[in-house]
Each structure stands twice: as C-alpha cells, then as structure tokens.
Design a protein around this motif. Structure first.
Motif, PDB file in Angstrom:
ATOM      1  N   GLU A  21       0.703  -1.057   0.012  1.00 44.19           N
ATOM      2  CA  GLU A  21      -0.117  -0.042   0.021  1.00 44.19           C
ATOM      3  C   GLU A  21       0.730   1.439   0.065  1.00 44.19           C
ATOM      4  O   GLU A  21       0.295   2.521  -0.212  1.00 44.19           O
ATOM      5  CB  GLU A  21      -1.043   0.070   1.263  1.00 44.19           C
ATOM      6  CG  GLU A  21      -0.150   0.191   2.309  1.00 44.19           C
ATOM      7  CD  GLU A  21      -0.016  -1.198   3.185  1.00 44.19           C
ATOM      8  OE1 GLU A  21       0.219  -1.316   4.331  1.00 44.19           O
ATOM      9  OE2 GLU A  21       0.137  -2.338   2.331  1.00 44.19           O
ATOM     10  N   PHE A  22       2.029   1.059   0.143  1.00 43.64           N
ATOM     11  CA  PHE A  22       2.968   2.212   0.326  1.00 43.64           C
ATOM     12  C   PHE A  22       3.331   2.697  -1.073  1.00 43.64           C
ATOM     13  O   PHE A  22       3.924   1.823  -1.798  1.00 43.64           O
ATOM     14  CB  PHE A  22       4.228   2.145   1.146  1.00 43.64           C
ATOM     15  CG  PHE A  22       3.772   1.939   2.645  1.00 43.64           C
ATOM     16  CD1 PHE A  22       3.073   2.754   3.402  1.00 43.64           C
ATOM     17  CD2 PHE A  22       4.159   0.737   3.368  1.00 43.64           C
ATOM     18  CE1 PHE A  22       2.491   2.475   4.658  1.00 43.64           C
ATOM     19  CE2 PHE A  22       3.772   0.338   4.577  1.00 43.64           C
ATOM     20  CZ  PHE A  22       3.066   1.394   5.196  1.00 43.64           C
ATOM     21  N   GLY A 150      -1.944   3.999   0.841  1.00 43.18           N
ATOM     22  CA  GLY A 150      -3.488   3.835   1.289  1.00 43.18           C
ATOM     23  C   GLY A 150      -3.329   2.904   2.498  1.00 43.18           C
ATOM     24  O   GLY A 150      -2.355   2.624   3.030  1.00 43.18           O
ATOM     25  N   ASN A 151      -4.611   2.326   2.951  1.00 43.42           N
ATOM     26  CA  ASN A 151      -4.822   1.340   3.926  1.00 43.42           C
ATOM     27  C   ASN A 151      -6.191   0.732   3.544  1.00 43.42           C
ATOM     28  O   ASN A 151      -6.637   0.700   2.737  1.00 43.42           O
ATOM     29  CB  ASN A 151      -4.980   2.123   5.254  1.00 43.42           C
ATOM     30  CG  ASN A 151      -6.198   3.109   5.192  1.00 43.42           C
ATOM     31  OD1 ASN A 151      -7.248   3.031   4.571  1.00 43.42           O
ATOM     32  ND2 ASN A 151      -6.010   4.214   6.037  1.00 43.42           N
ATOM     33  N   ILE A 178      -5.180  -4.866  -5.970  1.00 49.77           N
ATOM     34  CA  ILE A 178      -4.452  -3.675  -5.740  1.00 49.77           C
ATOM     35  C   ILE A 178      -3.151  -3.849  -6.386  1.00 49.77           C
ATOM     36  O   ILE A 178      -2.188  -5.001  -6.119  1.00 49.77           O
ATOM     37  CB  ILE A 178      -4.329  -3.725  -4.280  1.00 49.77           C
ATOM     38  CG1 ILE A 178      -5.763  -3.675  -3.649  1.00 49.77           C
ATOM     39  CG2 ILE A 178      -3.574  -2.504  -3.794  1.00 49.77           C
ATOM     40  CD1 ILE A 178      -5.743  -3.843  -2.083  1.00 49.77           C
ATOM     41  N   LYS A 179      -2.548  -2.926  -7.062  1.00 50.06           N
ATOM     42  CA  LYS A 179      -1.358  -3.182  -7.907  1.00 50.06           C
ATOM     43  C   LYS A 179      -0.398  -1.879  -7.630  1.00 50.06           C
ATOM     44  O   LYS A 179      -0.975  -0.661  -7.841  1.00 50.06           O
ATOM     45  CB  LYS A 179      -1.463  -2.968  -9.417  1.00 50.06           C
ATOM     46  CG  LYS A 179      -2.496  -4.375 -10.003  1.00 50.06           C
ATOM     47  CD  LYS A 179      -2.386  -4.337 -11.432  1.00 50.06           C
ATOM     48  CE  LYS A 179      -3.400  -5.477 -11.920  1.00 50.06           C
ATOM     49  NZ  LYS A 179      -3.463  -5.500 -13.411  1.00 50.06           N
ATOM     50  N   TYR A 184       8.005  -4.899  -4.800  1.00 48.26           N
ATOM     51  CA  TYR A 184       8.522  -6.078  -4.858  1.00 48.26           C
ATOM     52  C   TYR A 184       8.474  -6.404  -3.433  1.00 48.26           C
ATOM     53  O   TYR A 184       8.849  -6.007  -2.433  1.00 48.26           O
ATOM     54  CB  TYR A 184       9.865  -6.166  -5.545  1.00 48.26           C
ATOM     55  CG  TYR A 184      10.156  -5.925  -6.801  1.00 48.26           C
ATOM     56  CD1 TYR A 184      10.129  -6.786  -7.847  1.00 48.26           C
ATOM     57  CD2 TYR A 184      10.015  -4.661  -7.437  1.00 48.26           C
ATOM     58  CE1 TYR A 184      10.204  -6.679  -9.176  1.00 48.26           C
ATOM     59  CE2 TYR A 184       9.895  -4.327  -8.629  1.00 48.26           C
ATOM     60  CZ  TYR A 184      10.118  -5.203  -9.625  1.00 48.26           C
ATOM     61  OH  TYR A 184      10.046  -4.826 -10.932  1.00 48.26           O
ATOM     62  N   ASN A 185       8.053  -8.076  -3.363  1.00 43.12           N
ATOM     63  CA  ASN A 185       7.963  -8.355  -1.909  1.00 43.12           C
ATOM     64  C   ASN A 185       9.175  -8.931  -1.467  1.00 43.12           C
ATOM     65  O   ASN A 185      10.176  -8.847  -1.993  1.00 43.12           O
ATOM     66  CB  ASN A 185       6.771  -9.372  -1.730  1.00 43.12           C
ATOM     67  CG  ASN A 185       7.134 -10.838  -2.458  1.00 43.12           C
ATOM     68  OD1 ASN A 185       8.282 -11.145  -2.877  1.00 43.12           O
ATOM     69  ND2 ASN A 185       6.171 -11.497  -2.869  1.00 43.12           N
ATOM     70  N   LYS A 186       9.264  -9.369  -0.202  1.00 41.68           N
ATOM     71  CA  LYS A 186      10.643  -9.866   0.422  1.00 41.68           C
ATOM     72  C   LYS A 186      11.192 -10.949  -0.145  1.00 41.68           C
ATOM     73  O   LYS A 186      12.255 -11.396  -0.022  1.00 41.68           O
ATOM     74  CB  LYS A 186      10.353 -10.275   2.029  1.00 41.68           C
ATOM     75  CG  LYS A 186       9.359 -11.321   2.131  1.00 41.68           C
ATOM     76  CD  LYS A 186       9.127 -11.726   3.571  1.00 41.68           C
ATOM     77  CE  LYS A 186       8.140 -12.770   4.123  1.00 41.68           C
ATOM     78  NZ  LYS A 186       8.138 -12.974   5.547  1.00 41.68           N
TER      79      LYS A 186
END
Length: 302
Positions: A21-22, A150-151, A178-179, A184-186
């Motif tokens: 969301e950031f 967002g949240n 949500i894109k 990129y995730n961990k």
C-alpha cells in the motif's frame, strides 16, 4: 515465447504483499470470468492459454482460443509488439451472473508483461499500456481509483465502487485487485493483492456479531467455515463447466477433488499463520469439505 502461467493474487494482509500500500497504488475491478493469456510463439503464430495450460481448438477454454484466432486487432497488436504477453479475463458465466449482456464473451486485458528469462517477467504499468491497447481498439479493465499510501479501509471503500460492466442496480463486482508497480515483496517478486467482496461481507458480519466461530470446534471445521465458502465452491464448479463445455454427473469426483486441492494450494500458508501452525487431520478436512460441497451443490447430488 512459450506458455507462462499468470501470477497468483495474494490476499491483502498476507506476508507476500506486506507494504504494497505504500506509494502509488491503482485499484482495479476483479472480474469473475476465466483467466486467459495471448502471445506469439517463435514462428509468429498467435497462441492462447487458460490459467494452467496452452489451449488448442479441441480444448479452447469455453471458446476463447477460437475467439482469439478470429480477432484481427489482437493479432495486429502482437505483431506490432511481439515481446508482449497479454493477460486478461475471458468473460464467460461463472458464479457472478450480474454483468451486462453486451459484456459477455469478450477478452478484457488486465496485465501486459515482457519476458525477462525463463522465470522473470516485467509488468508494463497501466498508464503505459493503456494507449497501446486503445490504438488497436482492445478491451481492458479500467482502474477504480488511484491511492497514495493507502490502507485497508481505503481499499474496502473501493469494493462498493466496483460497477465495472455490472448491470444497473445489480450490486457490485467480485472484488478488487491492488497493484503497485514499484512494489517487490521480500521474496523479490512483483506481486499483486486482492480483496474479494464475499470475504469482506463475511468479515463485516463477524464484526457485527454474526457467524462467530464457536468454542470447541475442531480446527478442520474452522478451516472449512473460513475458507471453503460457497463462493469458492461455485467458482471451482464454474471452472469445470467452462473447461468441459457443460456439466454431467461424471464430473462430481473432479469437483470434490478440485475444491479440496485448490483450497490446500491457495490457503495453507494463510491457515498456518492465522492458527499458529495447527495440527490438521487432512482426512477429516477432506471429509468436511466434501460435506460442504454436497450441501452447497445439492442439485447435482440429488
């Protein structure tokens, strides 16, 4: 290029999409059709796929391959952009029947990728691919909103705004995706998040004091209550109907096996995290899921 399966959408709030969301986020409607893809092979031939396999005219994903082969606009687009792979939703009836009559049996692009090796792909951002698709008069899914930092509450509000292709007064769509094109995730994967409308309603009902899990339930019962929803069962049923162009009772074992296996594949990690590595009797779980399927689809078991 060869067939390449589309990424798995992760539930918002799970580890795979932590911090998505950031930054700048686009919220897209989630269509309830069948996942499909289109690309050119190394000889320049138009190819198409379902979620799990390359298609042929004999097994064409509810008419999708035939539709693609007759679509000159898609062919012209791919010839102009031979490194692009189009992912989208082939809108044929699944569990949600409230789409407009003129929306059915069309291919709505929701992502375009460029292959970067055997496993790696690059997602082209919406603002870049939108004019490319418009140039060739191709259908695509339009974002509901753009949100910065967002949240969860902000994303939930978008659920009620999902009127994309829905008949007037017929409610809302299946959910939202949500894109964040910079996320990129961990695990170093570019991953999208989803919130499904039926899940939101169940969460809301629980907050209001309904459908609370009662003390003393087996963990297998809890899992079935939380994850083997009627919407989940209907979706797997619709997939089988579309793959086989109809339904007969001989597909009942396939339905029972599919619901069990897909729930295990999609939800095991979420179950482990939420319930602190529970000890699960999978034989019992399979039995309870079979009961739930029979209750949900009484008409095919009678």
């Amino acid at each position: 290029m060869q067939f390449k399966k589309y990424q798995h959408l992760e539930r918002y709030g799970t580890d795979d999409v932590t911090d998505i969301e950031f930054g700048e986020v686009l919220i897209f409607p989630k269509l309830d059709g069948t996942n499909a893809s289109v690309w050119l092979d190394d000889e320049g031939n138009v190819k198409a796929g379902s979620r799990n396999r390359e298609l042929s005219l004999e097994k064409d994903n509810a008419g999708f391959y035939e539709y693609i082969l007759s679509n000159e606009n898609i062919k012209n687009y791919l010839e102009a952009h031979p490194t692009h792979r189009l992912y989208g939703e082939w809108l044929v009836p699944h569990s949600l029947k409230s789409y407009r009559e003129d929306a059915w049996r069309k291919f709505y692009v929701f992502d375009i990728t460029i292959d970067k090796g055997e496993e790696s792909v690059e997602y082209i951002p919406y603002d870049i691919y939108k004019p490319l698709l418009e140039e060739y008069n191709l259908d695509f899914i339009i974002p509901i909103a753009k949100v910065v930092n967002g949240n969860y509450e902000a994303f939930l509000k978008s659920l009620d705004k999902n009127q994309f292709l829905i008949k007037d007064g017929a409610g809302v769509g299946e959910g939202v995706v949500i894109k964040n094109y910079n996320f990129y995730n961990k695990y170093k994967r570019q991953t999208w998040a989803k919130i499904v409308t039926t899940e939101f309603k169940e969460i809301h009902n629980k907050a209001m004091g309904y459908n609370e899990i009662k003390a003393g339930k087996m963990i297998e019962e809890v899992i079935v209550d939380e994850y083997c929803t009627e919407a989940f069962i209907e979706k797997e049923f619709a997939k089988i109907v579309n793959e086989n162009e109809g339904w007969t009772s001989k597909y009942i074992p396939m339905l029972l096996g599919r619901v069990f296996s897909e729930l295990i594949k999609e939800e095991t990690w979420n179950i482990i995290k939420k319930h602190k590595q529970p000890k699960i009797d999978f034989k019992t779980l399979n039995h309870l899921i079979t009961q739930k399927v029979k209750m949900t689809k009484r008409e095919i078991f009678s």
